[in-house]
Design a protein around this motif. Structure first.
Motif, PDB file in Angstrom:
ATOM      1  N   PHE A 132       5.695   0.176  -0.454  1.00 57.67           N
ATOM      2  CA  PHE A 132       4.590  -0.148  -1.362  1.00 57.67           C
ATOM      3  C   PHE A 132       4.767  -1.553  -1.939  1.00 57.67           C
ATOM      4  O   PHE A 132       3.795  -2.297  -2.074  1.00 57.67           O
ATOM      5  CB  PHE A 132       4.479   0.882  -2.495  1.00 57.67           C
ATOM      6  N   ASP A 133       6.004  -1.914  -2.284  1.00 57.31           N
ATOM      7  CA  ASP A 133       6.272  -3.260  -2.803  1.00 57.31           C
ATOM      8  C   ASP A 133       5.915  -4.321  -1.765  1.00 57.31           C
ATOM      9  O   ASP A 133       5.314  -5.349  -2.087  1.00 57.31           O
ATOM     10  CB  ASP A 133       7.743  -3.407  -3.204  1.00 57.31           C
ATOM     11  N   ILE A 134       6.303  -4.073  -0.523  1.00 53.38           N
ATOM     12  CA  ILE A 134       5.999  -5.012   0.562  1.00 53.38           C
ATOM     13  C   ILE A 134       4.493  -5.113   0.766  1.00 53.38           C
ATOM     14  O   ILE A 134       3.947  -6.197   0.957  1.00 53.38           O
ATOM     15  CB  ILE A 134       6.710  -4.577   1.854  1.00 53.38           C
ATOM     16  N   ALA A 135       3.824  -3.977   0.700  1.00 48.26           N
ATOM     17  CA  ALA A 135       2.377  -3.936   0.936  1.00 48.26           C
ATOM     18  C   ALA A 135       1.585  -4.698  -0.116  1.00 48.26           C
ATOM     19  O   ALA A 135       0.496  -5.202   0.165  1.00 48.26           O
ATOM     20  CB  ALA A 135       1.902  -2.483   0.989  1.00 48.26           C
ATOM     21  N   MET A 136       2.129  -4.824  -1.306  1.00 52.20           N
ATOM     22  CA  MET A 136       1.391  -5.452  -2.411  1.00 52.20           C
ATOM     23  C   MET A 136       1.032  -6.908  -2.120  1.00 52.20           C
ATOM     24  O   MET A 136      -0.091  -7.332  -2.382  1.00 52.20           O
ATOM     25  CB  MET A 136       2.214  -5.356  -3.698  1.00 52.20           C
ATOM     26  N   HIS A 137       1.968  -7.687  -1.574  1.00 56.40           N
ATOM     27  CA  HIS A 137       1.725  -9.119  -1.401  1.00 56.40           C
ATOM     28  C   HIS A 137       2.088  -9.630  -0.014  1.00 56.40           C
ATOM     29  O   HIS A 137       2.266 -10.841   0.157  1.00 56.40           O
ATOM     30  CB  HIS A 137       2.514  -9.928  -2.449  1.00 56.40           C
ATOM     31  N   GLY A 138       2.198  -8.737   0.961  1.00 60.72           N
ATOM     32  CA  GLY A 138       2.614  -9.168   2.293  1.00 60.72           C
ATOM     33  C   GLY A 138       1.633 -10.129   2.953  1.00 60.72           C
ATOM     34  O   GLY A 138       0.421 -10.013   2.790  1.00 60.72           O
TER      35      GLY A 138
ATOM     36  N   PHE B 190      -0.418   7.400   5.629  1.00 56.30           N
ATOM     37  CA  PHE B 190      -1.786   6.873   5.597  1.00 56.30           C
ATOM     38  C   PHE B 190      -2.063   6.209   4.248  1.00 56.30           C
ATOM     39  O   PHE B 190      -2.697   5.154   4.191  1.00 56.30           O
ATOM     40  CB  PHE B 190      -2.808   7.980   5.875  1.00 56.30           C
ATOM     41  N   ASP B 191      -1.571   6.799   3.178  1.00 53.55           N
ATOM     42  CA  ASP B 191      -1.778   6.219   1.847  1.00 53.55           C
ATOM     43  C   ASP B 191      -1.120   4.844   1.731  1.00 53.55           C
ATOM     44  O   ASP B 191      -1.685   3.925   1.132  1.00 53.55           O
ATOM     45  CB  ASP B 191      -1.253   7.156   0.763  1.00 53.55           C
ATOM     46  N   ILE B 192       0.066   4.682   2.314  1.00 58.52           N
ATOM     47  CA  ILE B 192       0.729   3.373   2.306  1.00 58.52           C
ATOM     48  C   ILE B 192      -0.075   2.382   3.136  1.00 58.52           C
ATOM     49  O   ILE B 192      -0.266   1.225   2.746  1.00 58.52           O
ATOM     50  CB  ILE B 192       2.172   3.469   2.839  1.00 58.52           C
ATOM     51  N   LEU B 193      -0.579   2.828   4.283  1.00 58.68           N
ATOM     52  CA  LEU B 193      -1.388   1.974   5.157  1.00 58.68           C
ATOM     53  C   LEU B 193      -2.618   1.456   4.403  1.00 58.68           C
ATOM     54  O   LEU B 193      -2.916   0.262   4.427  1.00 58.68           O
ATOM     55  CB  LEU B 193      -1.806   2.754   6.404  1.00 58.68           C
ATOM     56  N   VAL B 194      -3.306   2.351   3.721  1.00 59.87           N
ATOM     57  CA  VAL B 194      -4.493   1.958   2.951  1.00 59.87           C
ATOM     58  C   VAL B 194      -4.106   0.971   1.856  1.00 59.87           C
ATOM     59  O   VAL B 194      -4.777  -0.053   1.657  1.00 59.87           O
ATOM     60  CB  VAL B 194      -5.191   3.204   2.352  1.00 59.87           C
ATOM     61  N   PHE B 195      -3.025   1.251   1.154  1.00 61.37           N
ATOM     62  CA  PHE B 195      -2.552   0.367   0.088  1.00 61.37           C
ATOM     63  C   PHE B 195      -2.250  -1.027   0.650  1.00 61.37           C
ATOM     64  O   PHE B 195      -2.612  -2.040   0.049  1.00 61.37           O
ATOM     65  CB  PHE B 195      -1.304   0.977  -0.569  1.00 61.37           C
ATOM     66  N   ALA B 196      -1.611  -1.062   1.815  1.00 62.63           N
ATOM     67  CA  ALA B 196      -1.268  -2.348   2.447  1.00 62.63           C
ATOM     68  C   ALA B 196      -2.523  -3.124   2.821  1.00 62.63           C
ATOM     69  O   ALA B 196      -2.599  -4.340   2.594  1.00 62.63           O
ATOM     70  CB  ALA B 196      -0.408  -2.116   3.687  1.00 62.63           C
ATOM     71  N   LEU B 197      -3.511  -2.448   3.383  1.00 65.62           N
ATOM     72  CA  LEU B 197      -4.731  -3.140   3.798  1.00 65.62           C
ATOM     73  C   LEU B 197      -5.537  -3.625   2.597  1.00 65.62           C
ATOM     74  O   LEU B 197      -6.103  -4.716   2.628  1.00 65.62           O
ATOM     75  CB  LEU B 197      -5.579  -2.242   4.696  1.00 65.62           C
ATOM     76  N   ARG B 198      -5.583  -2.830   1.539  1.00 61.24           N
ATOM     77  CA  ARG B 198      -6.338  -3.206   0.344  1.00 61.24           C
ATOM     78  C   ARG B 198      -5.679  -4.340  -0.435  1.00 61.24           C
ATOM     79  O   ARG B 198      -6.354  -5.108  -1.096  1.00 61.24           O
ATOM     80  CB  ARG B 198      -6.456  -2.012  -0.601  1.00 61.24           C
TER      81      ARG B 198
ATOM     82  N   ALA C  69      -5.823  -7.507   2.530  1.00 57.48           N
ATOM     83  CA  ALA C  69      -7.116  -8.088   2.142  1.00 57.48           C
ATOM     84  C   ALA C  69      -6.947  -9.451   1.475  1.00 57.48           C
ATOM     85  O   ALA C  69      -7.708 -10.381   1.739  1.00 57.48           O
ATOM     86  CB  ALA C  69      -7.858  -7.135   1.209  1.00 57.48           C
ATOM     87  N   LYS C  70      -5.929  -9.581   0.604  1.00 54.35           N
ATOM     88  CA  LYS C  70      -5.713 -10.844  -0.109  1.00 54.35           C
ATOM     89  C   LYS C  70      -5.349 -11.990   0.832  1.00 54.35           C
ATOM     90  O   LYS C  70      -5.681 -13.135   0.574  1.00 54.35           O
ATOM     91  CB  LYS C  70      -4.594 -10.697  -1.144  1.00 54.35           C
ATOM     92  N   ASN C  71      -4.648 -11.657   1.898  1.00 55.47           N
ATOM     93  CA  ASN C  71      -4.119 -12.702   2.772  1.00 55.47           C
ATOM     94  C   ASN C  71      -4.800 -12.790   4.136  1.00 55.47           C
ATOM     95  O   ASN C  71      -4.334 -13.509   5.008  1.00 55.47           O
ATOM     96  CB  ASN C  71      -2.601 -12.507   2.930  1.00 55.47           C
ATOM     97  N   GLY C  72      -5.896 -12.075   4.321  1.00 52.06           N
ATOM     98  CA  GLY C  72      -6.700 -12.234   5.528  1.00 52.06           C
ATOM     99  C   GLY C  72      -6.214 -11.500   6.770  1.00 52.06           C
ATOM    100  O   GLY C  72      -6.534 -11.896   7.885  1.00 52.06           O
ATOM    101  N   TYR C  73      -5.490 -10.412   6.588  1.00 51.02           N
ATOM    102  CA  TYR C  73      -4.998  -9.662   7.751  1.00 51.02           C
ATOM    103  C   TYR C  73      -6.137  -9.184   8.636  1.00 51.02           C
ATOM    104  O   TYR C  73      -6.013  -9.155   9.860  1.00 51.02           O
ATOM    105  CB  TYR C  73      -4.143  -8.475   7.271  1.00 51.02           C
TER     106      TYR C  73
END
Length: 172
Positions: free
Chosen positions: A65-71, A95-103, A107-111
């Motif tokens: 989750f920490d990685i997903a926040m600003h990756g 799946f919840d981690i995946l959604v968190f990572a994408l959001r 999303a912030k970094n243009g994945y």
């Protein structure tokens, strides 16, 4: 690293560039180390049988989750490849981690603008729909699935669009 990144997002310029670069490198490096340590980089037949992925997942879950926040896009891609290997252990939680990572980081970094990202997401969602579609009986997860696909549809990825159109039939 997340504190520095959060401070920068809240108030751009509040964190010195070298500190910000260090935070990005730390998050990316942590993700790569976890990815390779898990054995996700090897094929299923080449996986290290000594790794208990269930225990591994339990230990690294909060860090994911920490990685997903600003990756960065590269980091999020490694993270999603790792999550793809962890799906059988905890389909709903992964799946919840995946959604968190994408959001968040995604999303912030243009994945969503990366073609490899679209291909990976469609492959993961396809696997979920084939083997774990019961997790989408939850209205929130179903809405999150549509939201994630929509991120990729808005930038024009046809595979995500095709999957979204087929979703009602696949969820039956």
């Amino acid at each position: 690293a997340n504190e520095a990144m959060s401070a920068h997002v809240a108030e751009p310029g509040s964190v010195a560039i070298p500190e910000l670069e260090g935070a990005v490198e730390l998050i990316d490096g942590a993700c790569r180390e976890i990815y390779f340590a898990s054995g996700a980089s090897r094929s299923e037949s080449g996986r290290d049988s000594n790794i208990d992925l269930s225990a591994f997942y339990d230990e690294v879950r909060p860090i994911l989750f920490d990685i997903a926040m600003h990756g960065t896009p590269s980091t999020i891609h490694y993270l999603l490849q790792l999550l793809e290997q962890l799906v059988p252990i905890d389909p709903g939680g992964v799946f919840d981690i995946l959604v968190f990572a994408l959001r968040n980081g995604g999303a912030k970094n243009g994945y969503q603008y990366e073609s490899l990202a679209s291909d990976l997401l469609v492959r993961i969602v396809g696997r979920y729909l084939a083997d774990y579609k019961e997790i989408f009986e939850n209205d929130g997860r179903r809405a999150n699935l549509v939201e994630c696909l929509d991120m990729f549809i808005r930038v024009g990825w046809p595979a995500a669009r095709r999957l979204l159109y087929r979703l009602p039939d696949l969820l039956q």
